[in-house]
Design a protein around this motif. Sequence first.
Motif, PDB file in Angstrom:
ATOM      1  N   ALA A  98       0.841  -1.258   0.077  1.00  9.84           N
ATOM      2  CA  ALA A  98      -0.099  -0.040  -0.165  1.00  9.84           C
ATOM      3  C   ALA A  98       0.906   1.379   0.044  1.00  9.84           C
ATOM      4  N   VAL A  99       0.751   2.130  -0.972  1.00  3.30           N
ATOM      5  CA  VAL A  99       1.524   3.301  -1.037  1.00  3.30           C
ATOM      6  C   VAL A  99       0.706   4.418  -0.445  1.00  3.30           C
ATOM      7  N   ILE A 100       1.264   4.929   0.636  1.00  2.00           N
ATOM      8  CA  ILE A 100       0.458   5.884   1.403  1.00  2.00           C
ATOM      9  C   ILE A 100       1.026   7.278   1.218  1.00  2.00           C
ATOM     10  N   ASN A 101      -0.112   8.182   0.943  1.00  2.00           N
ATOM     11  CA  ASN A 101       0.279   9.603   0.924  1.00  2.00           C
ATOM     12  C   ASN A 101       0.751  10.079   2.321  1.00  2.00           C
ATOM     13  N   ALA A 102       1.724  10.581   2.382  1.00  2.00           N
ATOM     14  CA  ALA A 102       2.448  11.174   3.532  1.00  2.00           C
ATOM     15  C   ALA A 102       1.658  12.629   3.949  1.00  2.00           C
ATOM     16  N   ILE A 103       1.518  12.644   5.352  1.00  2.00           N
ATOM     17  CA  ILE A 103       0.535  13.686   5.741  1.00  2.00           C
ATOM     18  C   ILE A 103       1.416  14.717   6.926  1.00  2.00           C
TER      19      ILE A 103
ATOM     20  N   LEU B  47       1.601   3.518  18.082  1.00  2.00           N
ATOM     21  CA  LEU B  47       1.125   3.918  16.734  1.00  2.00           C
ATOM     22  C   LEU B  47      -0.185   3.853  16.509  1.00  2.00           C
ATOM     23  N   GLU B  48      -1.184   3.294  17.437  1.00  2.00           N
ATOM     24  CA  GLU B  48      -2.697   3.187  17.150  1.00  2.00           C
ATOM     25  C   GLU B  48      -3.415   4.473  17.915  1.00  2.00           C
ATOM     26  N   LEU B  49      -4.126   5.139  17.321  1.00  2.00           N
ATOM     27  CA  LEU B  49      -4.848   6.455  17.887  1.00  2.00           C
ATOM     28  C   LEU B  49      -6.112   5.622  18.642  1.00  2.00           C
ATOM     29  N   ASP B  50      -7.034   4.879  17.734  1.00  8.96           N
ATOM     30  CA  ASP B  50      -8.066   4.412  18.437  1.00  8.96           C
ATOM     31  C   ASP B  50      -8.417   3.053  17.613  1.00  8.96           C
ATOM     32  N   SER B  51      -9.775   2.387  18.034  1.00  6.30           N
ATOM     33  CA  SER B  51     -10.253   1.269  17.296  1.00  6.30           C
ATOM     34  C   SER B  51     -11.582   1.558  17.145  1.00  6.30           C
ATOM     35  N   ALA B  52     -12.104   0.606  16.156  1.00 10.13           N
ATOM     36  CA  ALA B  52     -13.650   0.812  15.980  1.00 10.13           C
ATOM     37  C   ALA B  52     -13.862  -0.738  15.367  1.00 10.13           C
TER      38      ALA B  52
ATOM     39  N   VAL C 220       1.013  10.226  11.303  1.00  8.85           N
ATOM     40  CA  VAL C 220       2.080  11.125  11.549  1.00  8.85           C
ATOM     41  C   VAL C 220       3.287  10.719  12.412  1.00  8.85           C
ATOM     42  N   ALA C 221       3.062  10.044  13.456  1.00  8.72           N
ATOM     43  CA  ALA C 221       4.031   9.330  14.356  1.00  8.72           C
ATOM     44  C   ALA C 221       4.816   8.274  13.591  1.00  8.72           C
TER      45      ALA C 221
END
Length: 158
Positions: free
Chosen positions: A87-92, A128-133, A146-147
Amino acid sequence: MSQAPVAGQSPQTLNSLLLPLTDRSLLLPSVALAELINQRPVEPRPGTPDWYLGDIVWRDLRLPLLSFETASNGAVPAAPSAGARVAVINAIGGRPHLKFYALLVQGIPRPQKLDTGLAPAGAPLAALELDSALVEGTVARIPDLVALEQKLADIGLI
């Protein structure tokens, strides 16, 4: 808390992707994915942490290929499955020398249309995880991209 839609309005939705990893699924907004590509030859970079799998070439660019699982919990990177993709990810993170990076994923991401009022799953979170759903019966982790980009900066590669 999400509010009920006003008559004649539909609830806001977010186009998202569930990225299958070895031990979890990540939930990303669709716009975070620049492209899904087949595995490519990886050029290892000596002296880098285990989560930095090496560099790949994509559209005449050299991209860092990362293992999210290893970066977040230190596990030894698993061998890619037969259906693994990149997966190529757009850096933010706003770094001028990092526009894209790549994550090893274990299959094809599934598109999801999610209500913006999605409730958290309450699962224990790794680094490196902000939340879960909870998404279609799957506990999905919302990564801190970002991290992750900061980890690349911390080892001096961007």
